[in-house]
Motif scaffolding. Structure first.
Motif, PDB file in Angstrom:
ATOM      1  N   ASN B  17       0.822  -1.221   0.000  1.00 20.97           N
ATOM      2  CA  ASN B  17       0.000   0.000   0.000  1.00 20.97           C
ATOM      3  C   ASN B  17       0.849   1.262   0.000  1.00 20.97           C
ATOM      4  N   LYS B  18       0.187   2.367  -0.398  1.00 18.62           N
ATOM      5  CA  LYS B  18       0.751   3.709  -0.217  1.00 18.62           C
ATOM      6  C   LYS B  18      -0.217   4.488   0.643  1.00 18.62           C
ATOM      7  N   LYS B  19       0.298   5.072   1.699  1.00 15.62           N
ATOM      8  CA  LYS B  19      -0.527   5.876   2.587  1.00 15.62           C
ATOM      9  C   LYS B  19       0.267   7.089   3.037  1.00 15.62           C
ATOM     10  N   SER B  20      -0.434   8.029   3.662  1.00 19.98           N
ATOM     11  CA  SER B  20       0.234   9.223   4.178  1.00 19.98           C
ATOM     12  C   SER B  20      -0.238   9.540   5.581  1.00 19.98           C
ATOM     13  N   LEU B  21       0.687   9.995   6.402  1.00 18.75           N
ATOM     14  CA  LEU B  21       0.371  10.520   7.728  1.00 18.75           C
ATOM     15  C   LEU B  21       0.445  12.043   7.645  1.00 18.75           C
ATOM     16  N   LYS B  22      -0.456  12.681   8.381  1.00 19.55           N
ATOM     17  CA  LYS B  22      -0.495  14.149   8.331  1.00 19.55           C
ATOM     18  C   LYS B  22      -0.342  14.736   9.721  1.00 19.55           C
ATOM     19  N   CYS B  23       0.299  15.893   9.768  1.00 23.58           N
ATOM     20  CA  CYS B  23       0.544  16.616  11.005  1.00 23.58           C
ATOM     21  C   CYS B  23       0.307  18.092  10.749  1.00 23.58           C
ATOM     22  N   GLU B  24      -0.316  18.755  11.709  1.00 19.00           N
ATOM     23  CA  GLU B  24      -0.603  20.183  11.552  1.00 19.00           C
ATOM     24  C   GLU B  24      -0.412  20.901  12.870  1.00 19.00           C
ATOM     25  N   GLN B  25       0.163  22.094  12.802  1.00 17.89           N
ATOM     26  CA  GLN B  25       0.289  22.937  13.990  1.00 17.89           C
ATOM     27  C   GLN B  25      -0.009  24.388  13.596  1.00 17.89           C
ATOM     28  N   HIS B  26      -0.619  25.110  14.528  1.00 15.90           N
ATOM     29  CA  HIS B  26      -0.959  26.519  14.279  1.00 15.90           C
ATOM     30  C   HIS B  26      -0.377  27.393  15.362  1.00 15.90           C
ATOM     31  N   MET B  27       0.840  27.036  15.793  1.00 14.52           N
ATOM     32  CA  MET B  27       1.508  27.813  16.828  1.00 14.52           C
ATOM     33  C   MET B  27       2.548  28.755  16.242  1.00 14.52           C
ATOM     34  N   GLY B  28       2.643  28.780  14.907  1.00 14.66           N
ATOM     35  CA  GLY B  28       3.655  29.623  14.282  1.00 14.66           C
ATOM     36  C   GLY B  28       5.054  29.058  14.392  1.00 14.66           C
ATOM     37  N   HIS B  29       5.146  27.773  14.734  1.00 12.63           N
ATOM     38  CA  HIS B  29       6.450  27.132  14.844  1.00 12.63           C
ATOM     39  C   HIS B  29       7.057  26.925  13.463  1.00 12.63           C
ATOM     40  N   ARG B  30       8.386  26.997  13.392  1.00  9.76           N
ATOM     41  CA  ARG B  30       9.051  26.854  12.106  1.00  9.76           C
ATOM     42  C   ARG B  30       9.872  25.582  11.999  1.00  9.76           C
ATOM     43  N   ALA B  31       9.896  24.785  13.037  1.00 11.89           N
ATOM     44  CA  ALA B  31      10.567  23.489  12.976  1.00 11.89           C
ATOM     45  C   ALA B  31       9.542  22.400  13.252  1.00 11.89           C
ATOM     46  N   MET B  32       9.587  21.350  12.433  1.00 12.65           N
ATOM     47  CA  MET B  32       8.677  20.222  12.622  1.00 12.65           C
ATOM     48  C   MET B  32       9.459  18.923  12.493  1.00 12.65           C
ATOM     49  N   TYR B  33       8.999  17.924  13.242  1.00  9.83           N
ATOM     50  CA  TYR B  33       9.775  16.689  13.414  1.00  9.83           C
ATOM     51  C   TYR B  33       8.872  15.478  13.202  1.00  9.83           C
ATOM     52  N   TRP B  34       9.449  14.416  12.685  1.00 12.65           N
ATOM     53  CA  TRP B  34       8.826  13.095  12.705  1.00 12.65           C
ATOM     54  C   TRP B  34       9.678  12.171  13.567  1.00 12.65           C
ATOM     55  N   TYR B  35       8.974  11.440  14.456  1.00 10.83           N
ATOM     56  CA  TYR B  35       9.603  10.441  15.294  1.00 10.83           C
ATOM     57  C   TYR B  35       8.894   9.105  15.092  1.00 10.83           C
ATOM     58  N   LYS B  36       9.657   8.030  15.302  1.00 12.42           N
ATOM     59  CA  LYS B  36       9.102   6.682  15.354  1.00 12.42           C
ATOM     60  C   LYS B  36       9.295   6.174  16.774  1.00 12.42           C
ATOM     61  N   GLN B  37       8.249   5.583  17.337  1.00 11.47           N
ATOM     62  CA  GLN B  37       8.356   5.086  18.703  1.00 11.47           C
ATOM     63  C   GLN B  37       7.828   3.663  18.798  1.00 11.47           C
TER      64      GLN B  37
END
Lengths: 116, 116
Positions: B17-37
């Motif tokens: 399969n092909k899928k996508s995960l989405k993340c959104e923030q509205h804090m005006g932050h300019r750095a975003m991260y993906w982690y695996k746990q």
């Protein structure tokens, strides 16, 4: 290399009692930041408290406080009046501008069990 | 408001399969991260975006493809995953203002991914 050590894989405390979670770290930097994050079974990683290394005063957030011993490189978390909602994995983390380029270095975590 | 949102909460996918995960923030932050746990482990950093540019890729396999369409959104495209990729995927954001005091990471609730 920077390391963060949480020596207690699991801790338990009676509801309403006080518990202390330990964390030690290794760094040669003088400018760094330490965090405690909480991750309940709901999975969300929640910031509990943060400490700037240049501040001598221990950080507090309501029932949560830290004992920051810079010379000993120790950063323990004290939870007062423990509540059932405090049950979670607690992670200690370190970051530094020069050392880790603000990447979080994590401890292995401590599972906190609250006994009713 | 320190909210980071992630969708979906749960995802089951086959290895083709092909899928996508989405993340959104509205804090005006300019750095975003993906982690695996993985269960009972601390998060492992995968990718860091700073000002919408990929700044860190922690040797992640190409079957994971990050995308930052704008400063508020972060996607993780998944293709041809393996069962060992099953984990909790966490998104986080931080100010990234070069002022050290702003470098607290705030996490989303995560996406629980199961690869069959």
């Amino acid at each position: 290399a920077q390391t963060v050590t949480q020596s207690q894989p699991e801790m338990s405390v009676q509801e309403a009692e006080t518990v202390t979670l330990s964390c030690t770290y290794d760094t040669s930097e003088s400018d760094y930041y330490l965090f405690w994050y909480k991750q309940p079974p709901s999975r969300q990683m929640i910031l509990v408290i943060r400490q700037e290394a240049y501040k001598q005063q221990n950080a507090t957030e309501n029932r949560f406080s830290v004992n920051f011993q810079k010379a000993a490189k120790s950063f323990s978390l004290k939870i007062s009046d423990s509540q059932l909602g405090d049950a979670a994995m607690y992670f200690c983390a370190y970051t530094a501008p020069m050392d880790s380029n603000y990447q979080l270095i994590w401890g292995a975590g401590t599972k906190l069990i609250i006994k009713p | 408001d320190t909210e980071v949102t992630q969708t979906p909460k749960h995802l089951v996918m086959g290895m083709t399969n092909k899928k996508s995960l989405k993340c959104e923030q509205h804090m005006g932050h300019r750095a975003m991260y993906w982690y695996k746990q993985k269960a009972k482990k601390p998060p492992e950093l995968m990718f860091v975006y700073s000002y919408e540019k990929l700044s860190i890729n922690e040797s992640v396999p190409s079957r994971f493809s990050p995308e930052c369409p704008n400063s508020s959104l972060l996607n993780l495209h998944l293709h041809a995953l393996q069962p060992e990729d099953s984990a909790l995927y966490l998104c986080a954001s931080s100010q990234d203002s070069l002022a050290a005091e702003q470098e607290t990471q705030y996490f989303g609730p995560g996406t629980r991914l199961l690869v069959l």
